[in-house]
Design a protein around this motif. Structure first.
Motif, short mmCIF file in Angstrom:
data_model
loop_
_atom_site.label_atom_id
_atom_site.label_comp_id
_atom_site.label_asym_id
_atom_site.label_seq_id
_atom_site.Cartn_x
_atom_site.Cartn_y
_atom_site.Cartn_z
N PRO A 4 0.84 -1.21 0.00
CA PRO A 4 0.00 0.00 0.00
C PRO A 4 0.87 1.25 0.00
CG PRO A 4 0.06 -0.99 2.20
CD PRO A 4 0.73 -1.96 1.27
N SER A 5 0.37 2.31 -0.62
CA SER A 5 1.08 3.59 -0.56
C SER A 5 0.98 4.13 0.85
CB SER A 5 0.44 4.58 -1.53
OG SER A 5 -0.88 4.90 -1.09
N SER A 7 -0.22 6.97 1.70
CA SER A 7 -1.55 7.56 1.88
C SER A 7 -2.56 6.48 2.25
CB SER A 7 -1.99 8.25 0.58
OG SER A 7 -1.16 9.34 0.29
N ARG A 8 -2.48 5.36 1.53
CA ARG A 8 -3.40 4.24 1.81
C ARG A 8 -3.16 3.68 3.21
NH1 ARG A 8 -8.10 2.20 1.96
NH2 ARG A 8 -8.21 -0.08 1.79
N GLU A 11 -4.75 5.91 5.78
CA GLU A 11 -6.20 5.69 5.80
C GLU A 11 -6.55 4.43 6.58
OE1 GLU A 11 -7.38 5.50 1.74
OE2 GLU A 11 -6.87 7.59 1.30
N GLN A 12 -5.77 3.36 6.35
CA GLN A 12 -6.05 2.09 7.03
C GLN A 12 -5.83 2.20 8.53
OE1 GLN A 12 -3.34 -0.20 4.63
NE2 GLN A 12 -4.97 -1.15 3.44
#
Length: 894
Positions: A4-5, A7-8, A11-12
């Protein structure tokens, strides 16, 4: 790898915190997320959920979706001594283990990271820490700042400086805006500049970024076109990999070398024929038989009759020819008439005294040329302490690699015309791949480095003797396979060539027009041989315009410049990646050396090219006819076909990241395809009884795009210039062929980032720049040491040693980097003073509001003064003016 990036990941982690009922400051996280301020997202998450919980959350989500990565797989085979990574995962370790390598993991703690030296090997340094020590992890804004500025982490910054200063380094996987890059930049800009920058592979760098990073930070950006599939990135790694000796512990050979007898015949072919009195034989076959007869008589201890020679001929197909005995008889009689052999079929043949001298002369020429290559390699390896045994082994490795690849090139070039096979030539990339894998048996970095440096120099800047050796191998193996594939029709193919239309690309025409350029002789020789053999050459209007535009670009760039500015510009063209090689620029520099042409405008006048019509006229003089598409059918069907070809070509070039020429380039290539197809449709196949697979129109170009896109539909479209030149030089040999044969590979080398330039010509042209650099160096060196004595740790002796070892042509860049760092340091000090002045102004502002307006005015002037000083320091014109004023004051004082 499918991780995942960041940013991702943020979010997680936020979603997990909410799901676990953590009370979050939602407006705060909303602002940070919209601003993509991820460092502070993690900072405030850490406060909300504790560091241990945050690390566990990140670790649970930091999982790949792929089991293997293309980039990791390639890089695992590059022999890096050790890795420094900001990643927390174990992908480097796992990919290395697949190629049988084990590297030890090292954390960023002071006790571990300070152990790194220039002798460190087999370690992976985790710059951002390891999961087992959560305090070592770099996650938040505070963590980053600690590593960038705090005294507690000073050891980290000093170690990074030391590594970048002493070891060749490459940065992969970062963008220029990554926070991680700041530590690298800070370390890189304080190291001594010179011939070994820090390399960085980065997507879509801008021209100004390339210039700035090289001059300011000693970082050489290597760009690729960013795209979702990363195709261009993988292609770039593969291209660089051609120059990288792999980790493999045993040598890898891409193809088997030819038989020794084939090597002997092929390598002697050009030498024997070049020494012959009668080359203009009506049969090309005689040129192949002649050296073999002389070699056999030289080796034989007894006389040989006519029939004894046939079973010994190479290639094997010659032995089965019905007329071969007759050709041997003719060749024997010719050699006898030249007094090189004596005897008859009845009593047998032997070499005369003159024949012995002739053969000895040929073998001595070969031995001298061979020794100039392989003796020089042994000498270079000896200077770095390589043992005699390893030197000999390395020589055999290089010889096998060169012979193997040139053998394959010969087969491919001969097969194109005689078997009608789609041409997939062994290009220079494969040559360097063969060279690098051939030395992979050695574990010595010194041996590997010297070996690959020698190989690159051999092909990019060969001496006259080395050039003759390479040409002899290349052309000899081609000729052997030419006859091996179709010996009956070798002579007939010259007639076929005459009925074939050959359309030249701009990468041939530009060198033809640019007298003195790196491949001018090859292009001129190709045209001269075609003219002599009555082989028709053509150029489309679009290609002619492309060629003219190349000259116009160089003229526009040089026209407004003074002589000194022009030299600085050409220095950039030569030295920096931001410019593409321009043959007219190179031609001018060579003309400066040979003819004393001082300015580019003089060179252009010498070329006698004023406009497009003059280009057409010059091409006509060389035997090249310019044609347009106006003669083609213009009905709806043809227009739709042209539009389809053009759009397809443009889309494919955009996909590959090679659409620099845009719509115009696609139009030119589509027009060429239409012209070639129209020319083919006019003619009916001939010589079917001889098994000819030739079409009747071809494109001569180093670009194989048309074949890759339309080859399955229309068959072979493109011939590489060196393939056509090999055919022509065997049909019409000349003394200059060895130089032109090696020149013909120049465009392939350019694709790999190697430029064939005359180093001596460039050294002479840049001599004023180099001389002024030498004169200024001592003063600038001392300024550098004084200005950065607390940061760089580099002594005047260190700088002098590095400057002396730097190539002359690179010395001006070396000096400019020194100057920039001194200026940068001065600017930073003035900025600190400005900051201090602003702070003091704020403290006094309340007291001075009503009674001290005069003092406040002076304070503003102080601030303005420092602002102006900063601007002046960053303005080259102002700096020059200040120097002049200081000089005048000094004179007046005297």
């Amino acid at each position: 790898m499918g991780y995942p990036s960041w940013s991702r990941l943020a979010e997680q982690c936020l979603a997990d915190a909410r799901a676990n009922g953590v009370n979050l400051d939602e407006p705060l996280f909303d602002r940070l997320t919209k601003a993509v301020d991820l460092l502070n997202v993690f900072k405030y998450l850490e406060i909300a959920v504790t560091r241990q919980t945050l690390v566990s959350c990140i670790q649970s989500h930091l999982v790949p979706t792929q089991s293997e990565g293309k980039a990791y797989k390639m890089l695992a085979n590059w022999p890096f001594r050790f890795y420094m990574t900001t990643n927390w995962d174990t992908e480097i370790q796992s990919h290395l283990s697949r190629v049988g390598q084990h590297f030890t993991e090292v954390s960023n703690s002071s006790t571990e990271i300070t152990q790194i030296t220039d002798e460190t090997t087999k370690q992976i340094v985790k710059l951002h820490g390891v999961y087992s020590d959560i305090n070592s992890l770099v996650i938040t804004e505070d963590d980053y700042q600690s590593f960038k500025t705090s005294d507690q982490r000073r050891y980290f910054r000093e170690t990074l400086k030391s590594v970048l200063r002493t070891l060749p380094s490459i940065v992969i996987g970062h963008s220029l805006t990554d926070p991680d890059m700041q530590a690298v930049l800070e370390a890189a800009k304080t190291i001594a500049p010179g011939h070994r920058p820090v390399y960085m592979i980065v997507g879509d760098p801008q021209r100004e970024e390339i210039d700035s990073y090289r001059s300011r930070y000693n970082i050489q950006l290597i760009g690729y076109k960013k795209e979702p599939t990363y195709t261009a990135f993988y292609k770039l790694l593969h291209q660089i990999g051609n120059f990288v000796i792999p980790r493999a512990s045993t040598a890898l050979r891409t193809i088997d070398p030819p038989e020794q007898q084939e090597i002997d015949v092929a390598t002697s072919l050009l030498v024997f024929n070049s020494l012959s009195k009668t080359l203009e034989s009506p049969h090309l076959l005689d040129r192949l038989i002649r050296p073999q007869i002389l070699q056999q008589l030289n080796k034989s201890v007894s006389v040989l009759n006519n029939s004894a020679f046939v079973p010994l001929l190479i290639p094997e197909t010659l032995r089965t020819l019905p007329a071969i005995a007759e050709r041997v008889d003719v060749t024997l009689e010719t050699l006898s008439s030249e007094n090189l052999i004596a005897g008859s079929d009845t009593v047998g043949w032997q070499l005369t005294a003159e024949g012995n001298d002739f053969v000895s002369s040929a073998f001595n020429t070969q031995r001298f040329e061979d020794d100039q290559v392989y003796g020089a390699l042994q000498g270079q390896l000896g200077t770095v302490g390589v043992s005699a045994g390893d030197c000999e082994k390395a020589v055999q490795s290089l010889k096998t690699a060169i012979l193997s690849v040139f053998c394959k090139r010969g087969i491919a070039a001969a097969s194109l015309v005689f078997r009608g096979q789609k041409f997939e030539p062994v290009d220079m990339a494969e040559l360097f791949e063969a060279v690098t894998t051939s030395i992979s048996w050695s574990e010595s970095f010194a041996l590997r480095e010297a070996y690959i440096d020698f190989a690159v120099r051999l092909f990019s800047m060969p001496t006259d003797e080395e050039r003759r050796y390479l040409a002899r191998i290349s052309q000899g193996l081609f000729a052997v396979h030419l006859f091996g594939i179709d010996p009956v029709a070798v002579d007939a193919r010259v007639q076929v060539f005459k009925s074939t239309s050959w359309f030249l690309d701009s990468n041939v025409l530009i060198h033809l027009l640019a007298s003195g350029s790196t491949q001018h002789e090859m292009a001129a020789s190709l045209c001269a041989k075609s003219k002599r053999l009555a082989i028709p050459l053509y150029a489309s209007n679009g290609v002619v315009e492309e060629s003219f535009n190349s000259l116009e670009w160089a003229t526009r760039m040089c026209a407004p410049l003074t002589a000194q500015e022009e030299m600085q510009f050409i220095y950039q063209v030569y030295n920096e990646d931001g410019y593409r090689p321009n043959p007219f620029i190179y031609g001018f520099v060579k003309s400066f050396q040979k003819l004393g042409v001082k300015r580019f405008e003089q060179y252009r006048r010498q070329l006698a090219i004023t406009d497009l019509s003059s280009v057409v006229s010059k091409l006509a003089d060389q035997g090249v006819t310019t044609v347009g598409v106006d003669s083609l059918p213009s009905d709806d069907i043809q227009r739709k076909k042209f539009s389809h070809y053009k759009n397809s070509i443009l889309s494919e070039r955009e996909r590959r990241g090679t659409s620099r020429g845009g719509d115009f380039q696609a139009t030119v290539e589509a027009e060429l395809l239409c012209l070639i197809l129209a020319e083919r449709s006019k003619k009916t196949p001939a010589e079917t009884s001889a098994g000819s697979n030739l079409e009747y129109a071809y494109f001569v170009s180093t670009s194989r795009l048309l074949d890759q896109m339309f080859g399955s539909q229309f068959g072979t479209i493109t011939w590489l210039p060196d393939v056509l030149f090999k055919h022509l030089s065997f049909a019409s040999p000349s003394d200059e062929d060895s130089e032109s044969l090696i020149e013909s590979i120049g465009d392939e080398l350019a694709e790999l980032g190697i430029t064939l330039v005359d180093q001596e010509a460039y050294r002479q042209y840049f001599d004023p720049l180099i001389s002024s650099t030498r004169m200024s160096f001592t003063q600038e060196r001392d300024k550098y040491v004084e200005a950065l004595k607390d940061e760089s740790g580099v002594s005047a002796e260190d700088l002098q040693r590095e400057f002396d070892s730097t190539n002359d042509i690179d010395k001006p860049l070396f000096l400019s980097q020194l100057r920039w760092r001194v200026t940068s340091k001065g600017t930073a000090q003035l900025e600190l003073k400005l900051e201090d002045a602003n702070r003091r102004r704020e403290e006094l502002s309340e007291k001075l509001k009503s009674t001290e307006l005069g003092w406040q005015k002076r304070q503003r002037e102080t601030v303005k003064h420092y602002e102006n000083r900063i601007r002046n320091l960053n303005d080259p014109a102002k700096r020059a003016k200040l120097k002049r004023k200081a000089k005048n004051r000094k004179k007046k004082g005297r």
